[in-house]
Design an enzyme around this catalytic site. Structure first.
Site, short mmCIF file in Angstrom:
data_model
loop_
_atom_site.label_atom_id
_atom_site.label_comp_id
_atom_site.label_asym_id
_atom_site.label_seq_id
_atom_site.Cartn_x
_atom_site.Cartn_y
_atom_site.Cartn_z
N HIS A 46 0.86 -1.19 0.00
CA HIS A 46 0.00 0.00 0.00
C HIS A 46 0.90 1.24 0.00
O HIS A 46 2.04 1.20 0.49
CB HIS A 46 -0.87 0.03 1.25
N GLU A 48 0.91 3.84 1.85
CA GLU A 48 1.36 4.25 3.18
C GLU A 48 2.55 3.41 3.66
O GLU A 48 3.53 3.95 4.20
CB GLU A 48 0.23 4.12 4.21
N CYS A 76 -6.31 1.81 5.71
CA CYS A 76 -6.92 0.57 6.20
C CYS A 76 -6.35 0.24 7.58
O CYS A 76 -5.51 0.98 8.11
CB CYS A 76 -6.61 -0.57 5.22
#
Length: 142
Positions: A46, A48, A76
């Site tokens: 992801h 991040e 998430c």
């Protein structure tokens, strides 16, 4: 957030879900990344997580003290946990994710639980632009 949107556009162009993340320390961008799950065949790739890894490498440690993250989509559970573990000071979110967000949509790891580190969360930064790129991506996919 504009730089995070540029990262999301890179993901869009690679047929990845268009999410971008940027980490800033003392006014300077130290990391920028976008989703790469399909390309890397990695569920953890992801934006991040990739930005956190890059920032840790740039600073030579895992504690991202005095760092802020800008992300185009609400993180998430995995990414929210990583943000807390990395000790990121502030999290700026573009669009919220009602189907999987862990900063207030589905649950809120940043406010509902008492970890040893607190991350301040600011929502709605360039929300329309951050939301639109996701809408455009999924419209194209259908």
């Amino acid at each position: 957030m504009r730089k995070a949107l540029e990262e999301a556009e890179k993901a869009f162009d690679k047929d990845e879900v268009p999410v971008g993340a940027v980490i800033v320390r003392k006014g300077e961008i130290i990391a920028a990344a976008h989703n790469c799950r399909e390309i890397l065949k990695d569920a953890t790739a992801h934006a991040e997580i990739l930005a956190i890894k890059e920032a840790c490498e740039a600073l030579g440690g895992w504690r991202l003290i005095d760092c802020d993250m800008y992300v185009t989509l609400e993180p998430c559970v995995m990414c929210s946990g990583a943000i807390l573990q990395a000790r990121i000071e502030r999290l700026y979110i573009g669009a919220m994710d009602p189907k999987g967000g862990a900063a207030g949509s589905m649950l809120n790891l940043f406010e509902d639980y008492h970890f040893n580190h607190r991350t301040e969360v600011i929502k709605g930064i360039l929300e329309e632009e951050c939301s639109q790129i996701l809408k455009d991506f999924f419209k194209k996919k259908r």
